[in-house]
Design a protein around this motif. Structure first.
Motif, PDB file in Angstrom:
ATOM      1  N   ILE A 112      -4.892   3.540  -8.056  1.00 11.74           N
ATOM      2  CA  ILE A 112      -3.752   2.708  -7.658  1.00 11.74           C
ATOM      3  C   ILE A 112      -4.061   2.203  -6.253  1.00 11.74           C
ATOM      4  O   ILE A 112      -4.239   3.008  -5.329  1.00 11.74           O
ATOM      5  CB  ILE A 112      -2.424   3.488  -7.689  1.00 11.74           C
ATOM      6  CG1 ILE A 112      -2.221   4.137  -9.074  1.00 11.74           C
ATOM      7  CG2 ILE A 112      -1.260   2.542  -7.389  1.00 11.74           C
ATOM      8  CD1 ILE A 112      -0.927   4.940  -9.213  1.00 11.74           C
ATOM      9  N   HIS A 113      -4.203   0.890  -6.127  1.00  8.94           N
ATOM     10  CA  HIS A 113      -4.726   0.298  -4.892  1.00  8.94           C
ATOM     11  C   HIS A 113      -3.871  -0.896  -4.479  1.00  8.94           C
ATOM     12  O   HIS A 113      -3.535  -1.743  -5.306  1.00  8.94           O
ATOM     13  CB  HIS A 113      -6.171  -0.166  -5.126  1.00  8.94           C
ATOM     14  CG  HIS A 113      -6.945  -0.419  -3.865  1.00  8.94           C
ATOM     15  ND1 HIS A 113      -6.670  -1.449  -2.993  1.00  8.94           N
ATOM     16  CD2 HIS A 113      -7.985   0.261  -3.320  1.00  8.94           C
ATOM     17  CE1 HIS A 113      -7.516  -1.403  -1.968  1.00  8.94           C
ATOM     18  NE2 HIS A 113      -8.319  -0.392  -2.135  1.00  8.94           N
ATOM     19  N   GLY A 114      -3.492  -0.962  -3.208  1.00 12.56           N
ATOM     20  CA  GLY A 114      -2.703  -2.105  -2.747  1.00 12.56           C
ATOM     21  C   GLY A 114      -3.505  -3.395  -2.851  1.00 12.56           C
ATOM     22  O   GLY A 114      -4.735  -3.398  -2.722  1.00 12.56           O
TER      23      GLY A 114
ATOM     24  N   ALA B  56       1.579   2.007  -3.443  1.00 14.37           N
ATOM     25  CA  ALA B  56       0.410   2.642  -4.067  1.00 14.37           C
ATOM     26  C   ALA B  56       0.435   4.142  -3.786  1.00 14.37           C
ATOM     27  O   ALA B  56       0.224   4.967  -4.684  1.00 14.37           O
ATOM     28  CB  ALA B  56      -0.877   2.020  -3.525  1.00 14.37           C
TER      29      ALA B  56
ATOM     30  N   GLY C  19      -5.749   2.992  -1.152  1.00 11.47           N
ATOM     31  CA  GLY C  19      -6.100   3.138  -2.570  1.00 11.47           C
ATOM     32  C   GLY C  19      -6.256   4.615  -2.899  1.00 11.47           C
ATOM     33  O   GLY C  19      -6.758   5.377  -2.079  1.00 11.47           O
TER      34      GLY C  19
ATOM     35  N   PRO D  63       0.807  -1.231   0.000  1.00 10.85           N
ATOM     36  CA  PRO D  63       0.000   0.000   0.000  1.00 10.85           C
ATOM     37  C   PRO D  63       0.836   1.275   0.000  1.00 10.85           C
ATOM     38  O   PRO D  63       0.416   2.300  -0.536  1.00 10.85           O
ATOM     39  CB  PRO D  63      -0.843  -0.108   1.278  1.00 10.85           C
ATOM     40  CG  PRO D  63      -0.159  -1.138   2.125  1.00 10.85           C
ATOM     41  CD  PRO D  63       0.535  -2.068   1.189  1.00 10.85           C
TER      42      PRO D  63
END
Ligand SMILES: Nc1nc2c(nc(Br)n2[C@@H]2O[C@H](CO)[C@@H](O)[C@H]2O)c(=O)[nH]1
Length: 234
Positions: A59-61, A25, A47, A22
Motif C-alpha cells: 500500500i503506497h501513497g 497508506a 509505502g 501517504p
C-alpha cells in the motif's frame, strides 16, 4: 531503489493499492495487513508491504494529481514489476443520486489532459478499468454497507477554479464524480499490460457542498479498502 522510491528489489508486492494520502497508506496497512513493514519514506510518500489473508500486498501513497501518480505508478510498474494497481481514493460526487460516503467503481476516467497527452497528441485514448478487477470489485461491493455506483469519473488537473462550463456537460453525460489521478493510472496500465482499477469513496459533493471532516475521510474508508483487496485476489 529508484529516483523516488527507496524500496529494495522484492520489497514491493505484485499487488499495489494506491491511496493519494501517504497517511491513508499507513492507516490502511496498519488496519488491514499483517506484518506490515514500511518499505518507502522518500519525500514522505510512505509505502508499506505486508500480507492480507496470506496474499502479499503493498500500500503506497501516490500523491495528489496525475503528475505525482504518474511518477510512482511508472516506477512501481517498470522498476518493481507491479502487476495489479488499485487506486483507493476519495472523490467529489457530481450526480444527485451519488451521496457522500457512497463508493464509486470507475469504469472510465475522462480528462482534459493527462501526463500521457504528449504521447497521444490529438488522439483521444479512452482510459478504462480492467474488466476482471471491476467485475470482482462489483461483486465484493454487494456485501458492503456502502451504496456502490459503477460508471465514468473525471480526472481533473485542478482542485480550485475548475471550468464551470465543464461541470454542466459532465453531469449531463453521467460523470459520477471528480478526482485527480485515475485517468493516468489507466493510461499506464494499458501501456504496460497491467491491471488497474479505481475504487473511490465520495468524501464531498460538488452540488450540495457537503464534505466529510478530514478525520472521517481517513477513517471511514474501510469498505473501499476491503473491496479493493477482495477484488485483487478474487
Ligand atoms: N478536483 C477535485 N479533486 C477532489 C475533489 N474531492 C476530492 Br476527495 N478530490 C480528490 O482529493 C484530492 C484533493 O483534495 C485529490 O487527490 C482528488 O483526487 C473535488 O471535489 N475536486
Amino acid at each position: 531503489m529508484t529516483v523516488h522510491i527507496g524500496a529494495k528489489p522484492g520489497d514491493i508486492a505484485e499487488t499495489v493499492l494506491l491511496p493519494g494520502d501517504p497517511y491513508r497508506a499507513k492507516w490502511a496497512a496498519e488496519t488491514f495487513l499483517e506484518n506490515a513493514v514500511c518499505v518507502n519514506e522518500v519525500r514522505g510518500m510512505l509505502g508499506f508491504t505486508g500480507t492480507w489473508k496470506g496474499n502479499r500486498v503493498t500500500i503506497h501513497g501516490s500523491g495528489m494529481g496525475m503528475p505525482s501518480l504518474s511518477i510512482y505508478a511508472n516506477e512501481l510498474i517498470k522498476d518493481y514489476d507491479a502487476k495489479t494497481l488499485i487506486r483507493i481514493g476519495s472523490c467529489g460526487g457530481m450526480q444527485d443520486d451519488v451521496k457522500v460516503r457512497d463508493v464509486i467503481l470507475a469504469m472510465t476516467a475522462s480528462s482534459l489532459s493527462t501526463p500521457s497527452s504528449g504521447i497521444f497528441k490529438e488522439f483521444n485514448f479512452a482510459p478504462c478499468a480492467d474488466f476482471g478487477l471491476l467485475q470482482a470489485a462489483h461483486n465484493a461491493a454487494k456485501g458492503k454497507s456502502a451504496t456502490t455506483h459503477v460508471g465514468g469519473i473525471y480526472s481533473s488537473d485542478v482542485f480550485y477554479d475548475e471550468r464551470p462550463d465543464l461541470n454542466e456537460q459532465m453531469v449531463r453525460h453521467g460523470i459520477l464524480g471528480v478526482e485527480m489521478e485515475a485517468a493516468e493510472l489507466y493510461n499506464l496500465a494499458s501501456r504496460y499490460g497491467r491491471r488497474a482499477l479505481a475504487v473511490l469513496t465520495v468524501s464531498d459533493h460538488l452540488k450540495t457542498g457537503e464534505a466529510l471532516p478530514s478525520d472521517q475521510r481517513e477513517r471511514s474508508f474501510g469498505d473501499m479498502v476491503e473491496i479493493a483487496l477482495e477484488a485483487a485476489f478474487a
